[in-house]
Scaffold this active site. Structure first.
Site, PDB file in Angstrom:
ATOM      1  N   LYS A  78       5.948  -1.082  74.329  1.00  0.00           N
ATOM      2  CA  LYS A  78       4.547  -1.436  74.051  1.00  0.00           C
ATOM      3  C   LYS A  78       4.486  -2.802  73.374  1.00  0.00           C
ATOM      4  CE  LYS A  78       0.401   0.481  71.803  1.00  0.00           C
ATOM      5  NZ  LYS A  78      -0.162   1.592  71.021  1.00  0.00           N
ATOM      6  N   SER A 158      -4.529   3.739  72.682  1.00  0.00           N
ATOM      7  CA  SER A 158      -4.245   2.357  72.999  1.00  0.00           C
ATOM      8  C   SER A 158      -2.964   2.160  73.807  1.00  0.00           C
ATOM      9  CB  SER A 158      -4.126   1.566  71.688  1.00  0.00           C
ATOM     10  OG  SER A 158      -2.990   2.015  70.938  1.00  0.00           O
ATOM     11  N   SER A 182      -3.294   7.581  69.846  1.00  0.00           N
ATOM     12  CA  SER A 182      -2.959   6.594  70.885  1.00  0.00           C
ATOM     13  C   SER A 182      -1.685   6.865  71.667  1.00  0.00           C
ATOM     14  CB  SER A 182      -2.880   5.194  70.270  1.00  0.00           C
ATOM     15  OG  SER A 182      -4.160   4.740  69.929  1.00  0.00           O
TER      16      SER A 182
END
Length: 495
Positions: A78, A158, A182
């Site tokens: 990420k 997210s 998330s």
């Protein structure tokens, strides 16, 4: 072996040990899949040369017989994790061109274990969002579709890039972060597994901060066994992070016996929300029955302060964000606005932040600054902190009464269409986190497991919440649930 990118971590590990496949072959298969999946917009900074180099080193290590479980496994990282010499932007224009000179603790641990980095994954800007529509790189697209409808769906947020990439087999697993859901919400939206460990179990050092008392990193994988293997490599005490717990890391995979006889599973009455789709209610009831069939005792419980969790979260998280994001000012790194003659430092700050931050980040920074301001600190921020203590106590009381884990839905709906909530009240988007934020406020471990498909063929997930520091026990309960659910559906390839 064909389609090596579709392997799970455990399968790839065993194949690597037997010599049936090399890490380089695995890596090339994933790199090919990434190249063909541009429409998903999951990977935003590809690192093929680094990946091949790491894969060759992993192969040598495996050959020498000195290989941890994650050695040779190709991962997506990420964009919130700082990776040395590789753009790490947190999906924000304000960090444009930023290449850290250091490695986050978690990525360093994964690379020390021999893992391979395929590239950086898309996400909501500074991890603020539930649909991956706030990224400076553009929207991530969910590989799943509603029946024959070709409307693009959100992968959740997210960690939307991580979820989309794992679901579409672009990588064997990915790192995610979870501040209010998330990891778990996007996992549920894409039919994969995601675990948020206990706060303090994984180091936050080198992970771009959103809300420091809530952020926690975790793995996003194709099943529970993979989550156990990867989580072990990510955990451990880190003196660089003052909130990191100095606890030994157990062998999480060894805990996966599937035996949950005698365990007590709580069903919180407060999670029965008005207007929740019948399919999610049914799935929750099915999950409850499956755990009972596996030998667990099911009890109804009450978490009375749940209704205050969302408003408390959306005071505390923006307050911490407003403080954490003050460092992005155009002085030392990242974007700096072009100044006009006569502009001073105040104008530089104002213009840089106005240009660099997206609308959702600005909204949260403004809310956070407001609730921390002199006249409103007690009315909002302090009150939210008191509510957080009450929410934490609700869970402590339930666990003290003998409950081992809590079963809830993971999300209030299946994945929705990109753009569908764009013009809605922002609070409508925030409601996506209704089942997940309590876990972050209380610092507990939580896992989302894919549980079934809705009538449109989209995945739905169930969430298990565990006792603090007992991720092994939580993973085992999730494993037993996964075995009973038997979810094996994959998205039909259209990209």
């Amino acid at each position: 072996m064909t389609d090596l990118n579709t392997l799970k971590i455990a399968e790839a590990r065993d194949a690597l040990r037997k010599g049936d496949v090399t890490s380089l072959e695995l890596t090339e298969s994933c790199l090919g899949a990434i190249e063909a999946a541009g429409e998903l917009n999951a990977f935003v900074h590809n690192t093929p040369d680094l990946a091949r180099e790491q894969a060759k080193a992993a192969d040598a290590r495996i050959k020498a017989g000195d290989a941890p479980d994650m050695c040779g496994i190709p991962l997506g990282i990420k964009d919130l994790f700082c990776t040395k010499g590789v753009p790490s932007q947190a999906a924000s224009n304000i960090l444009g061109g930023f290449k850290p000179e250091y490695e986050s603790t978690i990525t360093r641990q994964l690379f020390d274990a021999g893992s391979v980095m395929l590239g950086k994954l898309n996400m909501d800007e500074f991890a603020m969002g539930s649909s991956n529509e706030t990224s400076c790189y553009g929207n991530v697209v969910n590989p799943w579709r509603r029946g024959n409808d070709d409307a693009q769906l959100t992968p959740g947020g997210s960690s939307g890039g991580s979820a989309s990439a794992v679901s579409a087999d672009l990588c064997l697993a990915a790192t995610g972060t979870d501040t209010g859901g998330s990891i778990r919400q996007p996992a549920a939206f894409t039919g994969i597994t995601g675990i948020k460990p206990t706060y303090g179990r994984c180091s936050r050092w080198g992970v771009v901060a959103f809300a420091s008392s809530l952020d926690q990193a975790g793995p996003m994988t194709k099943d529970v066994r993979d989550a156990a293997i990867m989580l072990e490599a990510m955990c451990g005490h880190d003196p660089m992070d003052s909130t990191s717990a100095d606890l030994t890391v157990p062998n999480f995979e060894a805990a996966l016996t599937g035996d949950i006889k005698g365990k007590t599973i709580g069903i919180p009455k407060e999670y029965h929300m008005d207007g929740m789709p019948d399919e999610i209610e049914k799935l929750w009831a099915d999950g409850r029955a499956m755990l009972q069939d596996a030998g667990a005792k099911i009890v109804d419980i009450s978490l009375p302060h749940t209704k205050y969790a969302l408003p408390a979260y959306y005071v505390i998280a923006p307050a911490e964000a407003s403080s954490n994001l003050a460092r992005y000012d155009g002085v030392r790194y990242g974007h700096r606005a072009t100044l006009e003659a006569g502009d001073g430092i105040t104008e530089m700050y104002e213009k840089t932040r106005a240009e660099g931050f997206g609308d959702e980040v600005k909204r949260r920074v403004m809310v956070g600054t407001y609730v921390l301001s002199a006249g409103f600190y007690d009315a909002y921020y302090n009150r939210a902190r008191k509510v957080r203590t009450l929410i934490k106590k609700d869970f402590e009381d339930v666990f003290a009464a003998g409950v081992d884990a809590i079963l809830t839905p993971a999300t209030p709906s299946a994945a929705f269409g990109l753009g569908e909530m764009k013009d809605a009240d922002p609070v409508q988007m925030y409601l996506n986190d209704v089942f997940t934020v309590t876990v972050n406020l209380a610092g507990l471990p939580g896992i989302a497991v894919p549980a079934g498909l809705d009538k449109q063929g989209l995945p739905l997930g169930l969430q298990l919440i565990g006792r603090p520091w007992e991720e092994g026990d939580l993973l085992n309960t999730a494993y037993a649930l996964e075995q009973s659910l038997g979810f094996v559906a994959k998205p039909s390839k259209w990209w």
